[in-house]
Write an enzyme that holds these catalytic residues in place. Structure first.
Site, short mmCIF file in Angstrom:
data_model
loop_
_atom_site.label_atom_id
_atom_site.label_comp_id
_atom_site.label_asym_id
_atom_site.label_seq_id
_atom_site.Cartn_x
_atom_site.Cartn_y
_atom_site.Cartn_z
N LYS A 150 0.84 -1.20 0.00
CA LYS A 150 0.00 0.00 0.00
C LYS A 150 0.88 1.26 0.00
O LYS A 150 0.60 2.21 -0.72
CB LYS A 150 -0.94 -0.01 1.22
CG LYS A 150 -2.07 -1.02 1.07
CD LYS A 150 -2.86 -1.27 2.35
CE LYS A 150 -3.91 -2.35 2.09
NZ LYS A 150 -4.60 -2.84 3.29
N GLN A 188 -4.35 -1.23 9.50
CA GLN A 188 -4.44 -2.60 8.98
C GLN A 188 -5.04 -3.54 10.02
O GLN A 188 -4.68 -3.51 11.19
CB GLN A 188 -3.02 -3.07 8.57
CG GLN A 188 -2.98 -4.40 7.86
CD GLN A 188 -3.56 -4.37 6.45
OE1 GLN A 188 -3.74 -3.30 5.85
NE2 GLN A 188 -3.86 -5.53 5.91
N ASP A 229 -10.82 3.46 4.40
CA ASP A 229 -11.25 2.06 4.47
C ASP A 229 -12.76 1.93 4.56
O ASP A 229 -13.30 0.83 4.44
CB ASP A 229 -10.67 1.44 5.75
CG ASP A 229 -9.75 0.28 5.48
OD1 ASP A 229 -9.64 -0.11 4.32
OD2 ASP A 229 -9.16 -0.22 6.45
N1 GUN Z 1 -6.90 -6.53 6.34
C1 GUN Z 1 -7.22 -7.24 5.24
N2 GUN Z 1 -7.86 -6.48 4.33
C2 GUN Z 1 -7.94 -5.24 4.87
C3 GUN Z 1 -8.50 -4.01 4.41
O1 GUN Z 1 -9.05 -3.89 3.31
N3 GUN Z 1 -8.39 -2.96 5.26
C4 GUN Z 1 -7.80 -3.08 6.49
N4 GUN Z 1 -7.74 -2.01 7.26
N5 GUN Z 1 -7.27 -4.20 6.94
C5 GUN Z 1 -7.34 -5.28 6.13
#
Ligand code: GUN
Length: 289
Positions: A54, A98, A121
């Site tokens: 990311k 995350q 998110d």
């Molecule tokens: N863990 C796995 N996929 C995601 C996501 O799309 N966002 C976040 N914050 N954590 C994740």
């Protein structure tokens, strides 16, 4: 019929190119790039890989992306203090924490602390609520937004279509169902307690598999001519990445299908970049006198 492949890699590239152009325009107009802060607590190997990606991909399109990797022992109060600082920082447009978080940190306390305008998110109750109410202006979770883009690129007619979402997580299943409903699909959410899952899947014109169970969905679960979006990503006994759908069996019946890898996966980060640009644009528009 052999299904056409919905190429997430190629479509994600197209989205990234669009975002790159938007980011350049934003930076020229406002004298700074959009800013994205990715917060990781602990060293879960998959999360380390995802968050590094990311950070890297956001910088590749011109976003000022930064990964904050915190030790596993970080307290909830310390994490909340960091989020408060990021909320107050005007150069930060997007904040992503995350998941999953270590067990000693309450996920809802952390997600609720992120400023809704920076919640790229889409997991804050304000954004989830706007989505559930069918109201515009919120931010929605990146994976389902990416799935919707795949459906749009394939030209799949959603109005009146029967859509079945397998999985009810807050990250994928629930928001996916809301996004499909907003496009006038008739939506069912199936999950681990659903009786006769196979019969429900067989009714789907659009089947979104987000159960996290390798090859749960067999070829004869697919309606002829259906569109199949596979969000699953597990490793089989040989260590190969596989989805929730038995791809080889399903491709003989579906009209469109996403591969794993190379389907939904690349779309998640592309949608995150898009959300960061949108959040930045919305924030500066609000600040204007
Ligand atoms: N863990 C796995 N996929 C995601 C996501 O799309 N966002 C976040 N914050 N954590 C994740």
């Amino acid at each position: 019929m052999a299904a056409k492949i919905l190429d997430g890699k190629a479509i994600a590239q197209k989205v990234r190119d669009e975002v790159r152009e938007g980011v350049a325009r934003f930076a020229a107009a406002h004298g700074r790039p959009p800013g994205l802060e990715v917060v990781l607590v602990g060293e879960d190997p998959a999360s380390v890989t995802h968050t590094r990606n990311k950070e890297r991909v956001s910088n590749e399109v011109g976003i000022r992306g930064r990964l904050r990797a915190l030790p596993a022992g970080t307290t909830e109060a310390e994490l909340l203090a960091l989020i408060a600082a990021l909320n107050a920082d005007d150069a930060v447009d997007g904040i992503l924490v995350q998941l999953p978080l270590p067990g000693h940190i309450r996920e809802h306390a952390v997600l609720d602390a992120i400023a809704p305008a920076k919640d790229v998110d889409g997991l804050h109750p304000v954004n989830a609520g706007l989505l559930a109410l069918g109201r515009p202006g919120g931010l929605a979770p990146c994976t389902p937004v990416g799935c919707m883009r795949l459906l749009a690129e394939a030209g799949v007619e959603l109005a009146g279509a029967r859509a079945v979402v397998v999985g009810r997580s807050h990250l994928v299943g629930r928001p996916m169902a809301q996004l499909l409903l907003a496009q006038h699909a008739t939506v069912a959410i199936a999950h681990s307690r659903t009786r006769d899952l196979r019969a429900i899947c067989r009714e789907a014109d659009v089947l979104v598999a987000a159960a996290g169970k390798a090859k749960l969905i067999g070829g004869d679960w697919i309606k002829e001519g259906a569109t199949v979006i596979d969000v699953g990503m597990s490793r089989d006994d040989a260590g190969k990445l596989v989805g929730d759908v038995d791809f080889e069996a399903a491709r003989g019946r579906a009209a469109w299908i996403t591969p794993v890898p190379g389907g939904v996966g690349p779309m998640t980060i592309a949608s995150l970049l898009e959300a960061t640009l949108r959040a930045a644009e919305a924030r500066v528009a609000k600040q204007r006198p």
